[in-house]
Enzyme design. Structure first.
Site, mmCIF file in Angstrom:
data_model
loop_
_atom_site.group_PDB
_atom_site.id
_atom_site.type_symbol
_atom_site.label_atom_id
_atom_site.label_comp_id
_atom_site.label_asym_id
_atom_site.label_seq_id
_atom_site.Cartn_x
_atom_site.Cartn_y
_atom_site.Cartn_z
ATOM 1 C CG ASN A 9 -1.752 1.233 1.344
ATOM 2 O OD1 ASN A 9 -1.867 2.005 0.379
ATOM 3 N ND2 ASN A 9 -2.342 1.449 2.507
ATOM 4 C CD1 TRP A 10 4.054 1.110 -2.367
ATOM 5 C CD2 TRP A 10 3.656 1.536 -4.525
ATOM 6 N NE1 TRP A 10 4.756 0.194 -3.112
ATOM 7 C CE2 TRP A 10 4.528 0.438 -4.438
ATOM 8 C CE3 TRP A 10 3.256 1.982 -5.784
ATOM 9 C CZ2 TRP A 10 5.020 -0.223 -5.559
ATOM 10 C CZ3 TRP A 10 3.736 1.331 -6.908
ATOM 11 C CH2 TRP A 10 4.611 0.247 -6.794
ATOM 12 C CE LYS A 11 -0.300 3.510 4.515
ATOM 13 N NZ LYS A 11 -0.233 3.692 5.968
ATOM 14 C CG HIS A 95 -6.011 2.509 4.904
ATOM 15 N ND1 HIS A 95 -5.553 3.470 5.779
ATOM 16 C CD2 HIS A 95 -5.048 1.563 4.842
ATOM 17 C CE1 HIS A 95 -4.352 3.114 6.209
ATOM 18 N NE2 HIS A 95 -4.024 1.960 5.671
ATOM 19 C CD GLU A 97 -2.975 5.959 6.315
ATOM 20 O OE1 GLU A 97 -2.960 5.913 5.078
ATOM 21 O OE2 GLU A 97 -2.094 5.432 7.032
ATOM 22 C CD GLU A 167 -4.026 -1.872 7.389
ATOM 23 O OE1 GLU A 167 -2.888 -2.172 7.001
ATOM 24 O OE2 GLU A 167 -4.586 -0.813 7.082
ATOM 25 N N GLY A 173 2.003 2.726 10.766
ATOM 26 C CA GLY A 173 2.997 3.775 10.603
ATOM 27 C C GLY A 173 3.694 4.184 11.884
ATOM 28 C CB SER A 213 4.551 -1.416 12.287
ATOM 29 O OG SER A 213 4.221 -0.049 12.471
ATOM 30 N N GLY A 234 2.556 -0.895 4.480
ATOM 31 C CA GLY A 234 2.696 0.505 4.092
ATOM 32 C C GLY A 234 4.165 0.881 3.956
ATOM 33 N N GLY A 235 4.736 1.417 5.028
ATOM 34 C CA GLY A 235 6.102 1.942 4.991
ATOM 35 C C GLY A 235 7.127 0.987 4.394
HETATM 36 P P1 PGA Z 1 2.436 0.598 7.799
HETATM 37 O O1 PGA Z 1 1.011 0.851 7.078
HETATM 38 O O2 PGA Z 1 2.964 -0.708 7.276
HETATM 39 O O3 PGA Z 1 3.283 1.782 7.378
HETATM 40 O O4 PGA Z 1 2.169 0.561 9.255
HETATM 41 C C1 PGA Z 1 0.101 -0.199 6.874
HETATM 42 C C2 PGA Z 1 -1.141 0.319 6.231
HETATM 43 O O5 PGA Z 1 -1.564 1.437 6.529
HETATM 44 O O6 PGA Z 1 -1.739 -0.359 5.384
#
Ligand code: PGA
Length: 251
Positions: A9-11, A95, A97, A167, A173, A213, A234-235
């Site tokens: 997930n590159w956001k 998600h 966010e 999640e 994050g 994470s 994500g990250g």
């Molecule tokens: P993260 O994000 O791996 O940076 O914690 C995961 C996500 O939001 O899908």
């Protein structure tokens, strides 16, 4: 047997050029990796170019969101048909966010899930509690509420193509990962709810992936949990080496 699914997930990251460069490299790195489904989720602007890059590979394409209408006066939105048109197979919906910053609710999640499924787009439905929820002992009720309402009215046939992503918001994050036991407990709550809403057989088929994470260092122990079927990353998905390592470890 559920095939684990690992999703990058590159956001809000990566230009078209950066996304293409990443996927070109990733193709070579995961071409021999079996037993895991690998998915990348670029921004809308890079979907078309990444779809071309992925052609003939074992990597699947996902979008980060979708709107529920087919077309019309909805400035800024993207329809399920548009995502199918550029070669998306999956779409992330709900998600945290989007729930936190863009007013996503269980109701809008449900409309999007239904719209996606009606176009044969496979939804990755995100659910999970905040730190406040967890500390107040509300983890199970929040998960129950997100899942129950997010997939309300979805037929058993359609549900087979969906993925649920657990999640916990406090792990996204932050560098703080849920422990394997915490992840397993939450995934079991979700699978039990699917048994109740559908059947034990269907619940055993639906993939439930963990996100928050995830990195190469913690992938293996999370994946050994019986109800953890992959990762939403994500990250650690922004660098091709770490994402490819996670995909290999999950396979
Ligand atoms: P993260 O994000 O791996 O940076 O914690 C995961 C996500 O939001 O899908």
């Amino acid at each position: 047997m559920r095939t684990p699914i690992v999703v990058a997930n590159w956001k809000l990251n990566k230009t078209v050029g950066e996304a293409v460069e990443f996927t070109s490299a990733l193709k070579g790195m995961v071409s021999g990796v079996d037993g895991v489904e690998v998915v990348v989720t670029p921004a809308f602007t890079a979907l078309n170019a990444v779809a071309s890059t992925l052609s003939g590979s074992n990597i699947h394409l996902s979008a980060q969101d979708v709107f529920w209408a087919d077309n019309g006066a909805f400035t800024g939105e993207i329809s399920p048909a548009m995502l199918k048109d550029v070669g998306c197979e999956y779409v992330i919906i709900g998600h945290s966010e989007r729930r936190q910053y863009f007013g996503e609710t269980n109701e809008s999640v449900n409309k999007k899930v239904k719209a996606a499924l009606s176009y044969d787009l496979r939804p990755i439905v995100c659910v999970g509690e905040s730190l406040e929820d967890r500390e107040a002992g509300r983890t199970e009720s929040v998960i129950d509420n997100h899942v129950r309402n997010g997939i309300a009215g979805i037929s058993p046939e359609a549900m087979q193509s969906a993925v649920i992503a657990y999640e916990p918001v406090w792990a996204i994050g932050t560098g703080v990962t849920a422990t394997p036991d915490q992840a397993q407990d939450a995934h079991l709550v979700i699978r039990s709810l699917l048994s109740e809403l559908y059947s034990v057989e269907l619940a055993a088929q639906v993939r439930i992936q963990y996100g928050g994470s995830v990195k190469p260092e913690n992938t293996s122990e999370l994946m050994t949990q019986p109800d953890v079927d992959g990762a939403l990353v994500g990250g650690a998905s922004l660098e091709v080496e770490s994402f490819a390592a996670i995909a290999r470890l999950a396979g």
